[in-house]
Design an enzyme around this catalytic site. Structure first.
Site, PDB file in Angstrom:
ATOM      1  N   PRO A 108      -9.703  81.067  73.994  1.00  0.00           N
ATOM      2  CA  PRO A 108      -9.011  81.274  75.282  1.00  0.00           C
ATOM      3  C   PRO A 108      -7.918  80.253  75.553  1.00  0.00           C
ATOM      4  O   PRO A 108      -7.806  79.252  74.840  1.00  0.00           O
ATOM      5  CB  PRO A 108     -10.124  81.110  76.316  1.00  0.00           C
ATOM      6  CG  PRO A 108     -11.312  80.600  75.614  1.00  0.00           C
ATOM      7  CD  PRO A 108     -11.059  80.595  74.146  1.00  0.00           C
ATOM      8  N   GLU A 149      -5.902  88.392  61.881  1.00  0.00           N
ATOM      9  CA  GLU A 149      -6.080  89.843  61.968  1.00  0.00           C
ATOM     10  C   GLU A 149      -4.900  90.473  62.712  1.00  0.00           C
ATOM     11  O   GLU A 149      -4.535  90.018  63.776  1.00  0.00           O
ATOM     12  CB  GLU A 149      -7.395  90.150  62.690  1.00  0.00           C
ATOM     13  CG  GLU A 149      -7.738  91.617  62.728  1.00  0.00           C
ATOM     14  CD  GLU A 149      -7.598  92.282  61.361  1.00  0.00           C
ATOM     15  OE1 GLU A 149      -8.267  91.847  60.405  1.00  0.00           O
ATOM     16  OE2 GLU A 149      -6.788  93.222  61.233  1.00  0.00           O
ATOM     17  N   LEU A 167       0.897  83.954  65.152  1.00  0.00           N
ATOM     18  CA  LEU A 167       1.507  83.653  66.457  1.00  0.00           C
ATOM     19  C   LEU A 167       2.924  84.219  66.499  1.00  0.00           C
ATOM     20  O   LEU A 167       3.355  84.792  67.501  1.00  0.00           O
ATOM     21  CB  LEU A 167       1.550  82.141  66.696  1.00  0.00           C
ATOM     22  CG  LEU A 167       0.202  81.424  66.863  1.00  0.00           C
ATOM     23  CD1 LEU A 167       0.427  79.931  67.098  1.00  0.00           C
ATOM     24  CD2 LEU A 167      -0.597  82.015  68.014  1.00  0.00           C
ATOM     25  N   ALA A 170       4.463  87.050  69.002  1.00  0.00           N
ATOM     26  CA  ALA A 170       5.605  86.670  69.845  1.00  0.00           C
ATOM     27  C   ALA A 170       6.757  87.670  69.655  1.00  0.00           C
ATOM     28  O   ALA A 170       7.386  88.098  70.622  1.00  0.00           O
ATOM     29  CB  ALA A 170       6.058  85.250  69.506  1.00  0.00           C
ATOM     30  N   CYS A 218      -4.136  89.204  73.606  1.00  0.00           N
ATOM     31  CA  CYS A 218      -3.445  88.307  72.663  1.00  0.00           C
ATOM     32  C   CYS A 218      -2.041  87.866  73.055  1.00  0.00           C
ATOM     33  O   CYS A 218      -1.736  86.680  72.945  1.00  0.00           O
ATOM     34  CB  CYS A 218      -3.368  88.979  71.307  1.00  0.00           C
ATOM     35  SG  CYS A 218      -4.978  89.291  70.599  1.00  0.00           S
ATOM     36  N   PHE A 219      -1.190  88.800  73.478  1.00  0.00           N
ATOM     37  CA  PHE A 219       0.233  88.467  73.572  1.00  0.00           C
ATOM     38  C   PHE A 219       0.486  87.231  74.444  1.00  0.00           C
ATOM     39  O   PHE A 219       1.116  86.276  74.025  1.00  0.00           O
ATOM     40  CB  PHE A 219       1.048  89.646  74.102  1.00  0.00           C
ATOM     41  CG  PHE A 219       1.301  90.728  73.085  1.00  0.00           C
ATOM     42  CD1 PHE A 219       0.883  90.576  71.774  1.00  0.00           C
ATOM     43  CD2 PHE A 219       1.955  91.893  73.435  1.00  0.00           C
ATOM     44  CE1 PHE A 219       1.118  91.565  70.827  1.00  0.00           C
ATOM     45  CE2 PHE A 219       2.202  92.890  72.502  1.00  0.00           C
ATOM     46  CZ  PHE A 219       1.778  92.725  71.208  1.00  0.00           C
ATOM     47  N   LYS A 232      -3.885  99.598  77.511  1.00  0.00           N
ATOM     48  CA  LYS A 232      -3.140 100.684  76.868  1.00  0.00           C
ATOM     49  C   LYS A 232      -4.094 101.834  76.615  1.00  0.00           C
ATOM     50  O   LYS A 232      -5.300 101.699  76.848  1.00  0.00           O
ATOM     51  CB  LYS A 232      -2.469 100.217  75.583  1.00  0.00           C
ATOM     52  CG  LYS A 232      -3.429  99.787  74.481  1.00  0.00           C
ATOM     53  CD  LYS A 232      -2.611  99.583  73.227  1.00  0.00           C
ATOM     54  CE  LYS A 232      -3.397  98.954  72.131  1.00  0.00           C
ATOM     55  NZ  LYS A 232      -2.671  98.804  70.893  1.00  0.00           N
TER      56      LYS A 232
HETATM   57  P1  NAI Z   1     -14.068  88.919  71.875  1.00  0.00           P
HETATM   58  O1  NAI Z   1     -14.212  88.135  73.116  1.00  0.00           O
HETATM   59  O2  NAI Z   1     -14.158  90.403  71.940  1.00  0.00           O
HETATM   60  O3  NAI Z   1     -15.173  88.431  70.811  1.00  0.00           O
HETATM   61  C1  NAI Z   1     -15.505  87.104  70.548  1.00  0.00           C
HETATM   62  C2  NAI Z   1     -17.022  87.016  70.400  1.00  0.00           C
HETATM   63  O4  NAI Z   1     -17.361  85.706  69.932  1.00  0.00           O
HETATM   64  C3  NAI Z   1     -17.795  87.204  71.711  1.00  0.00           C
HETATM   65  O5  NAI Z   1     -18.675  88.310  71.587  1.00  0.00           O
HETATM   66  C4  NAI Z   1     -18.557  85.875  71.897  1.00  0.00           C
HETATM   67  O6  NAI Z   1     -19.829  86.051  72.482  1.00  0.00           O
HETATM   68  C5  NAI Z   1     -18.633  85.364  70.481  1.00  0.00           C
HETATM   69  N1  NAI Z   1     -18.831  83.924  70.356  1.00  0.00           N
HETATM   70  C6  NAI Z   1     -18.162  82.914  70.986  1.00  0.00           C
HETATM   71  N2  NAI Z   1     -18.615  81.711  70.561  1.00  0.00           N
HETATM   72  C7  NAI Z   1     -19.577  81.964  69.635  1.00  0.00           C
HETATM   73  C8  NAI Z   1     -20.412  81.123  68.824  1.00  0.00           C
HETATM   74  N3  NAI Z   1     -20.301  79.796  68.869  1.00  0.00           N
HETATM   75  N4  NAI Z   1     -21.299  81.723  68.009  1.00  0.00           N
HETATM   76  C9  NAI Z   1     -21.412  83.070  67.944  1.00  0.00           C
HETATM   77  N5  NAI Z   1     -20.633  83.905  68.668  1.00  0.00           N
HETATM   78  C10 NAI Z   1     -19.729  83.364  69.507  1.00  0.00           C
HETATM   79  O7  NAI Z   1     -12.692  88.488  71.219  1.00  0.00           O
HETATM   80  P2  NAI Z   1     -11.781  89.309  70.180  1.00  0.00           P
HETATM   81  O8  NAI Z   1     -10.845  90.212  70.884  1.00  0.00           O
HETATM   82  O9  NAI Z   1     -12.652  89.870  69.108  1.00  0.00           O
HETATM   83  O10 NAI Z   1     -10.894  88.140  69.600  1.00  0.00           O
HETATM   84  C11 NAI Z   1     -11.417  87.155  68.744  1.00  0.00           C
HETATM   85  C12 NAI Z   1     -10.260  86.390  68.149  1.00  0.00           C
HETATM   86  O11 NAI Z   1      -9.443  87.278  67.393  1.00  0.00           O
HETATM   87  C13 NAI Z   1      -9.361  85.729  69.190  1.00  0.00           C
HETATM   88  O12 NAI Z   1      -8.908  84.514  68.660  1.00  0.00           O
HETATM   89  C14 NAI Z   1      -8.208  86.694  69.295  1.00  0.00           C
HETATM   90  O13 NAI Z   1      -7.034  86.050  69.681  1.00  0.00           O
HETATM   91  C15 NAI Z   1      -8.100  87.221  67.874  1.00  0.00           C
HETATM   92  N6  NAI Z   1      -7.498  88.542  67.749  1.00  0.00           N
HETATM   93  C16 NAI Z   1      -7.780  89.549  68.632  1.00  0.00           C
HETATM   94  C17 NAI Z   1      -7.216  90.794  68.471  1.00  0.00           C
HETATM   95  C18 NAI Z   1      -7.510  91.894  69.428  1.00  0.00           C
HETATM   96  O14 NAI Z   1      -6.838  92.920  69.372  1.00  0.00           O
HETATM   97  N7  NAI Z   1      -8.492  91.773  70.302  1.00  0.00           N
HETATM   98  C19 NAI Z   1      -6.316  91.106  67.352  1.00  0.00           C
HETATM   99  C20 NAI Z   1      -6.134  90.007  66.469  1.00  0.00           C
HETATM  100  C21 NAI Z   1      -6.696  88.780  66.682  1.00  0.00           C
END
Ligand code: NAI
Length: 480
Positions: free
Chosen positions: A89, A157, A217, A221, A272-273, A335
């Site tokens: 975050p 990703e 990043l 951007a 993300c953005f 979206k």
């Molecule tokens: P999300 O919030 O859906 O999932 C993250 C998960 O990690 C949560 O379920 C949380 O409970 C778990 N978590 C946190 N700390 C933990 C720990 N110490 N041990 C085990 N589990 C833990 O987030 P999301 O969307 O999957 O994003 C994850 C990363 O990927 C972020 O850095 C994001 O910027 C990046 N990302 C996201 C995209 C998207 O479209 N959502 C696309 C590309 C990258």
């Protein structure tokens, strides 16, 4: 058999690992998370995220070579490759607050990996992280290594929510960054071998660690910048009588520019953005590059401007007040084809209208009432923490009702705001809607999905972003 463990069962961890399991039957994949409810949902028929095609992939592999578990330590201990896909975050307090990435979850995952490991491992950054994070992670891991070798890879990703499965099946590219040492190259090859089972070799790019981290990043951007560019043009179109659809089509036919990501709208959203650009801005500032930081900051400023411009249009068109007027909100997700509401422009638009004392009736085909109430109540950035650490929503929020039908939402309403481009909004019976609304009846199309001429024929006053203004709107006070 190669064993993979992914820490973080979210929008990225869940779908990416499900696709790896599907495409690599000889690899065992465990997806682990500290959130019990999330893991329970992954193990049920009601998956925690909505993503077209995901159910099918999960059903094919779950229980065979794909497992969802809260036993984080066991699966990390057993794995050869550990992906880390936890939340990163924006910091809300202390140094870099409001811009820098909060790496608390990442750090705690890295410490846990160091604590439980008894064999050599490849640790893969899947989360989007600030450039140079791998160096910090390396330090944490090697300080507690007890003779164990860790290789850090960056494998950002690029999937887009709503088309995640398609994107993962057929990615434009897979990017793997690693150390330029023999051990680093060996680790890159091992991860490459996993992807090579379905991704053509030439689409698997390998770089050094910092290029891979920064590329993610930079890509976000650039994408966000295109949206802010066309949105900035949309304001000028409204002022001059140009039509943003015609302008973006004309611009996009230039092969150097291309047609994608040129739709004007109420603004970009998603997890993300904004987060990644703020992070980029912070990194530029820390590296003594204030001009570069300022340049990227504008992308967010235009996005904020676009959202407040939309709210101002609604209020000024409706005789400068929406107090106690019923406004229907069609679409709340950031979206179409996702239930994700993180940083959705709908939050700011709804908060803006509520600030002017409107009553809102909200309909989105995929977002639950609890989520909407929570979003409208939550502080900025609170959303990007594991679900069990988020504040719960208040039990009553009288000014907001959430309904499960567009016609119900618009009944007796004074205006309609379309905030997500769900396909079903194109084919609604707008005549029926008009008949049941108060007059004059307004449509504010924040995604340019409706046929404005047809709606005007019905009798609506229509505002479409970036299109020539309805005569009604021309006479209203200027929009700030
Ligand atoms: P999300 O919030 O859906 O999932 C993250 C998960 O990690 C949560 O379920 C949380 O409970 C778990 N978590 C946190 N700390 C933990 C720990 N110490 N041990 C085990 N589990 C833990 O987030 P999301 O969307 O999957 O994003 C994850 C990363 O990927 C972020 O850095 C994001 O910027 C990046 N990302 C996201 C995209 C998207 O479209 N959502 C696309 C590309 C990258």
């Amino acid at each position: 058999m190669v064993k993979i463990c992914c820490i973080g069962a979210g929008y990225v961890g869940g779908p990416t690992m499900a696709v790896i399991a599907l495409k690599c039957p000889s690899v065992e994949v465990a997806v682990v998370d500290i959130s019990k409810s999330r893991i329970a949902a992954w193990n049920s028929d009601q998956l925690p995220i909505y993503e077209p095609g995901l159910d099918d992939v999960v059903k094919q592999c779950r229980g065979k070579n794909l497992f969802f578990s809260t036993d984080v330590e066991k699966h990390v201990y057993e794995a050869d490759i550990v992906f880390v896909s936890v939340n990163t975050p924006t910091k809300t307090r202390g140094l870099g607050a409001g811009k820098a990435a909060d790496l608390t979850y990442w750090e705690s995952a890295a410490r846990m990996i160091a604590d439980v490991s008894k064999s050599d491992k490849i640790v893969v950054e899947k989360s989007t992280v600030p450039v140079k994070t791998a160096e910090a992670i390396e330090k944490i891991l090697t300080h507690n290594a007890k003779g164990i070798q860790f290789q850090i890879l960056s494998n950002p990703e690029f999937l887009a929510e709503g088309t995640a499965i398609q994107d993962l099946f057929n990615p434009d590219r897979v990017l793997i960054g690693g150390r330029e040492t023999p051990e680093g190259q060996k680790a890159i090859q091992k991860l490459k071998d996993v992807y090579a089972q379905w991704v053509p070799e030439e689409r698997i790019l390998t770089t050094n660690l910092w290029s891979a981290e920064l590329s993610k990043l930079a890509a976000n951007a650039f994408l966000a910048q295109r949206i802010s560019s066309v949105n900035a043009m949309s304001a000028l179109c409204e002022a001059t009588g140009a039509n943003v659809k015609q302008v973006s089509f004309a611009v996009g036919t230039d092969t150097r520019i291309g047609p994608k990501f040129l739709n004007a709208s109420v603004g970009f959203g998603g997890s993300c953005f904004q987060k990644d650009i703020l992070n980029l801005v912070y990194i530029c500032e820390c590296n003594g590059l204030p001009e570069v930081a300022e340049y990227w900051k504008q992308v967010i400023k235009i996005n904020d401007y676009q959202k407040s411009r939309f709210v101002n249009r609604v209020v000024s068109s409706m005789f400068n007040t929406v107090a106690n007027k019923k406004i229907a909100i069609l679409g709340f997700a950031f979206k179409k084809d996702t239930g994700d509401t993180r940083e959705t422009p709908a939050i700011d638009v709804c908060k803006g209208l509520l600030g002017d004392k409107a009553r809102l009736s909200i309909y989105d085909p995929q977002v639950t009432e609890d989520q909407i109430q929570r979003d409208l109540w939550m502080n900025k950035f609170d959303w990007d923490h594991p679900i069990h650490l988020q504040p719960t929503s208040p039990t009553t929020e009288k000014k907001v009702s959430v309904v499960w039908d567009a016609y119900e939402a618009t009944k007796d309403a004074d205006g309609v705001c379309i905030l997500t481009e769900w396909d079903e909004f194109k084919s609604l019976d707008y005549q029926r809607m008009y008949d049941n609304m108060r007059k004059p009846a307004f449509v504010f199309d924040g995604r340019n999905v409706v046929d404005d001429d047809k709606l005007r024929e019905i009798g609506f006053i229509v505002y479409s972003i970036g299109k020539p203004l309805d005569p009604w709107l021309k006479d209203m006070p200027a929009v700030a």
